[in-house]
Scaffold this active site. Structure first.
Site, PDB file in Angstrom:
ATOM      1  N   GLU A  34       0.866  -1.250  -0.128  1.00  0.00           N
ATOM      2  CA  GLU A  34      -0.070   0.207  -0.094  1.00  0.00           C
ATOM      3  C   GLU A  34       0.909   1.265   0.158  1.00  0.00           C
ATOM      4  OE1 GLU A  34      -2.812   0.148   3.232  1.00  0.00           O
ATOM      5  OE2 GLU A  34      -3.507   2.182   2.583  1.00  0.00           O
ATOM      6  N   ARG A 259       5.738 -12.654   9.524  1.00  0.00           N
ATOM      7  CA  ARG A 259       6.409 -11.622   9.000  1.00  0.00           C
ATOM      8  C   ARG A 259       7.832 -11.455   9.905  1.00  0.00           C
ATOM      9  NH1 ARG A 259       3.934  -6.398   9.815  1.00  0.00           N
ATOM     10  NH2 ARG A 259       2.311  -7.346   8.374  1.00  0.00           N
ATOM     11  N   LYS A 269       4.403   0.419   9.827  1.00  0.00           N
ATOM     12  CA  LYS A 269       4.558   1.968   8.972  1.00  0.00           C
ATOM     13  C   LYS A 269       3.910   3.262   9.733  1.00  0.00           C
ATOM     14  CE  LYS A 269       3.145   0.003   5.101  1.00  0.00           C
ATOM     15  NZ  LYS A 269       2.637   0.124   3.567  1.00  0.00           N
TER      16      LYS A 269
HETATM   17  P1  ATP Z   1       2.699  -2.447   8.310  1.00  0.00           P
HETATM   18  O1  ATP Z   1       1.993  -3.260   9.223  1.00  0.00           O
HETATM   19  O2  ATP Z   1       3.969  -1.963   8.504  1.00  0.00           O
HETATM   20  O3  ATP Z   1       1.687  -1.205   8.002  1.00  0.00           O
HETATM   21  P2  ATP Z   1       1.816  -3.625   6.001  1.00  0.00           P
HETATM   22  O4  ATP Z   1       1.611  -5.049   5.834  1.00  0.00           O
HETATM   23  O5  ATP Z   1       0.329  -2.904   6.029  1.00  0.00           O
HETATM   24  O6  ATP Z   1       2.876  -3.010   6.811  1.00  0.00           O
HETATM   25  P3  ATP Z   1       1.734  -3.366   3.128  1.00  0.00           P
HETATM   26  O7  ATP Z   1       2.187  -2.114   2.209  1.00  0.00           O
HETATM   27  O8  ATP Z   1       0.534  -3.809   3.065  1.00  0.00           O
HETATM   28  O9  ATP Z   1       2.044  -3.141   4.606  1.00  0.00           O
HETATM   29  O10 ATP Z   1       2.768  -4.690   2.739  1.00  0.00           O
HETATM   30  C1  ATP Z   1       3.159  -5.200   1.606  1.00  0.00           C
HETATM   31  C2  ATP Z   1       3.395  -6.505   1.660  1.00  0.00           C
HETATM   32  O11 ATP Z   1       4.519  -6.596   2.340  1.00  0.00           O
HETATM   33  C3  ATP Z   1       2.316  -7.389   2.348  1.00  0.00           C
HETATM   34  O12 ATP Z   1       2.240  -8.417   1.406  1.00  0.00           O
HETATM   35  C4  ATP Z   1       2.983  -7.579   3.509  1.00  0.00           C
HETATM   36  O13 ATP Z   1       2.464  -8.949   4.034  1.00  0.00           O
HETATM   37  C5  ATP Z   1       4.565  -7.573   3.518  1.00  0.00           C
HETATM   38  N1  ATP Z   1       5.055  -7.171   4.683  1.00  0.00           N
HETATM   39  C6  ATP Z   1       5.029  -6.071   5.475  1.00  0.00           C
HETATM   40  N2  ATP Z   1       5.568  -6.213   6.582  1.00  0.00           N
HETATM   41  C7  ATP Z   1       6.210  -7.397   6.613  1.00  0.00           C
HETATM   42  C8  ATP Z   1       7.094  -7.909   7.430  1.00  0.00           C
HETATM   43  N3  ATP Z   1       7.376  -7.147   8.526  1.00  0.00           N
HETATM   44  N4  ATP Z   1       7.715  -9.096   7.272  1.00  0.00           N
HETATM   45  C9  ATP Z   1       7.335  -9.566   5.959  1.00  0.00           C
HETATM   46  N5  ATP Z   1       6.253  -9.058   5.042  1.00  0.00           N
HETATM   47  C10 ATP Z   1       5.905  -8.071   5.488  1.00  0.00           C
HETATM   48 MG    MG Z   2      -1.327  -3.855   4.879  1.00  0.00          MG
END
Ligand code: ATP
Ligand code: MG
Length: 560
Positions: A34, A259, A269
């Protein structure tokens, strides 16, 4: 297709699918961020996994922006994400997609569900909906609007789309099962009304799909075979399955993995944005940030991050990886590839009283002992030098073998010297060290092999370049930054000493011309890289990438 060296439970599943011909032997993965922040090291794990699988199985890899939420998304984030994915070797070729390009198609899919009697327009507001959702132990209550006719729903949904209603007054919900033990299946919201400008769609839309409605459809439209996501979506999988089955469209296989969590680091984020907005750091690319942009600016190589992701692998269970493992990985890579140089961070003047005034000679320094082909370079030597303050003690503590009155050390690539006297200022601080040198001890001379207990680095004062050096330490003092005293948040665990700026460092003349991003090992000191933002031609600013050894000995010990 031959089986590849790398092995994990996801690759096992893919190998099985290839054997059973599940997706006509296709492998197609994606990374779906995102655009509401910069990418961090957790995202790197996901990129390396998805792009790595596509590469290993000769498949395809898409980059898709999951830009379904208009209020928090920005072009700056889109641009940074594209740069970061490419830098990490994520090869999406021409397959750069935006979920917002599918809005029309998603809307039509929603109409399909309404016509099937599987979705309805609901007038409950957010609070009312929360109150009727039930809990893990209690079933939910059906909405009084649940049994509207398809005609009425079609009309209302069209009017929602046309902007007749204000934010929050109506939603479109799937009609599934308010009794389901899985709360995600209790008539989840598919569309919300949001009168807000979208970074790509402008004001075309005022109904926006929820993540759960949109995500499975995006993967289906792109014919993704293995839709790899993090564990928190395991409970959502039945909902994605329900949507795709009801729509009777192409159906990817979702696979969840744990994760990445890193010690001494926050990876949410929301928290990273807070650090930026409240100016605890200088920006998303502050070299102390765990963002890809921050790491790159600090001098981490993409190879070391990719290698780190390989080392940690993928698992089904959540765990926290020690940040010293990431530091180890960068150190390994820089050790192999960095040009060596001499730099004195905290200069102390040293005068060789028996060396001719005005004379300069060349010393031959090894460029990289790990790489014979890198050869040697000349470093100018003269009567007045700088050494590091740490390398001299007027009263040496036990086992201190570096310079002190009456003691001998070797100046790296040059002579053995002996400390004869010191000069002090009014406060009694040593401001100059006076030594004699043994002319017979340079390499190639009779005394070259004479042994002394310590070797120190130096810079010829007349030839030294003055530079700024920034020493970074971990941004948080606690292994788990979220572990705080009652009533405090993660900011209370910030490390107040995470940045130390040294303005008066002395370096070899050749370093004045170092280019942005170029990395060096400053001998006996650490790995340093030229800051790409704050350096100008001829006046580089050096970021410490990582120390030579882990100074956080306790952690190192624990890791072993
Ligand atoms: P946050 O929780 O930090 O806001 P998010 O998962 O909402 O992160 P996205 O932009 O949706 O952020 O993430 C894009 C991709 O990265 C998703 O497929 C998510 O599963 C993966 N991702 C995000 N954070 C991690 C992590 N700490 N370890 C592995 N994969 C991750
Ligand atoms: Mg997300």
């Amino acid at each position: 297709m031959e089986e590849k060296e790398k092995s994990d439970f996801i690759r096992d599943i893919i190998n099985d699918d290839l054997k059973t011909n599940k997706f006509q032997r296709r492998v197609h993965t994606r990374f779906p961020p995102e655009p509401n922040g910069y990418l961090h090291i957790g995202h790197a794990k996901s990129i390396c996994l998805n792009a790595g699988i596509a590469k290993d199985f000769q498949g395809k890899f898409n980059l898709r922006f999951d830009d379904t939420n208009p209020s928090k998304e920005e072009q700056e984030y889109v641009d940074s994400i594209i740069e970061d994915v490419k830098w990490l070797g994520g090869n999406f070729e021409d397959r750069l997609f935006y979920a917002s390009d599918y809005f029309e198609q998603m809307y039509n899919f929603a109409v399909t569900l309404i016509k099937k009697g599987k979705a309805f327009v609901c007038d409950l507001n957010a609070d009312e909906m929360r109150l009727t959702r039930g809990t893990l132990t209690e079933p939910g209550k059906e909405s009084p609007y649940r049994n509207r006719s398809a005609e009425e729903n079609l009309d209302l949904f069209a009017r929602m789309k046309n902007g007749e209603y204000s934010n929050g007054t109506k939603t479109l919900r799937a009609k599934i099962d308010m009794m389901s033990p899985n709360i995600n299946l209790r008539d989840p919201v598919m569309y919300r009304i949001v009168h807000d400008e979208h970074h790509r769609q402008g004001n075309t839309w005022c109904v926006y799909p929820t993540y759960d409605w949109a995500h499975g459809i995006e993967d289906s439209i792109e014919k993704i075979t293995h839709s790899i996501c993090t564990l928190e979506f395991e409970n959502h999988r039945p909902l994605y399955d329900w949507y795709l089955n009801e729509l009777e469209v192409y159906h990817p296989q979702q696979i969840e993995f744990a994760r990445l969590n890193l010690s001494f680091t926050v990876l949410s984020k929301r928290k990273l944005l807070k650090l930026v907005e409240e100016k605890h750091v200088t920006g998303w690319d502050d070299p102390r940030m765990p963002t890809i942009a921050g790491f790159r600016r600090r001098g981490y190589t993409s190879a070391s991050i990719i290698n780190f992701c390989d080392m940690i692998g993928v698992a089904k269970r959540d765990s926290t990886i020690d940040v010293s493992l990431l530091e180890y990985s960068i150190r390994e890579d820089l050790n192999k590839h960095s040009q060596r140089a001499m730099a004195v961070l905290n200069p102390l003047k040293l005068v060789l009283t028996n060396y001719p005034e005005g004379k300069t000679e060349d010393c031959h320094a090894v460029n990289n002992p790990e790489d014979e082909a890198s050869g040697t370079r000349s470093v100018p030597f003269s009567r007045e030098l700088f050494i590091d303050q740490d390398d001299f003690k007027e009263v040496p503590p036990p086992k201190y073998y570096r310079l002190s009155p009456g003691m001998e050390v070797r100046l790296k690539y040059a002579y053995i010297i002996k400390c004869e006297s010191v000069v002090k200022d009014d406060q009694g601080n040593v401001i100059e060290v006076h030594c004699t040198y043994d002319p017979d001890t340079k390499s190639g001379m009779a005394g070259a092999n004479r042994k002394v207990k310590a070797t120190v680095h130096w810079i010829s004062a007349a030839h030294a370049k003055d530079v700024e050096v920034r020493l970074y330490d971990r941004l948080f003092v606690k292994e788990n930054p979220d572990e705080t005293e009652e009533g405090k948040d993660f900011l209370s665990n910030l490390n107040s000493g995470s940045l130390q700026i040294l303005k008066n460092c002395k370096v070899e003349p050749m370093l004045a011309n170092a280019e942005a991003g170029q990395g060096f090992q400053f001998e006996r000191t650490g790995y340093f890289s030229v800051d790409p933002k704050d350096s100008a031609n001829g006046t580089p600013v050096f970021n410490r990438v990582v120390t030579l050894k882990d100074t956080w000995a306790k952690i190192e010990q624990k890791y072993r």
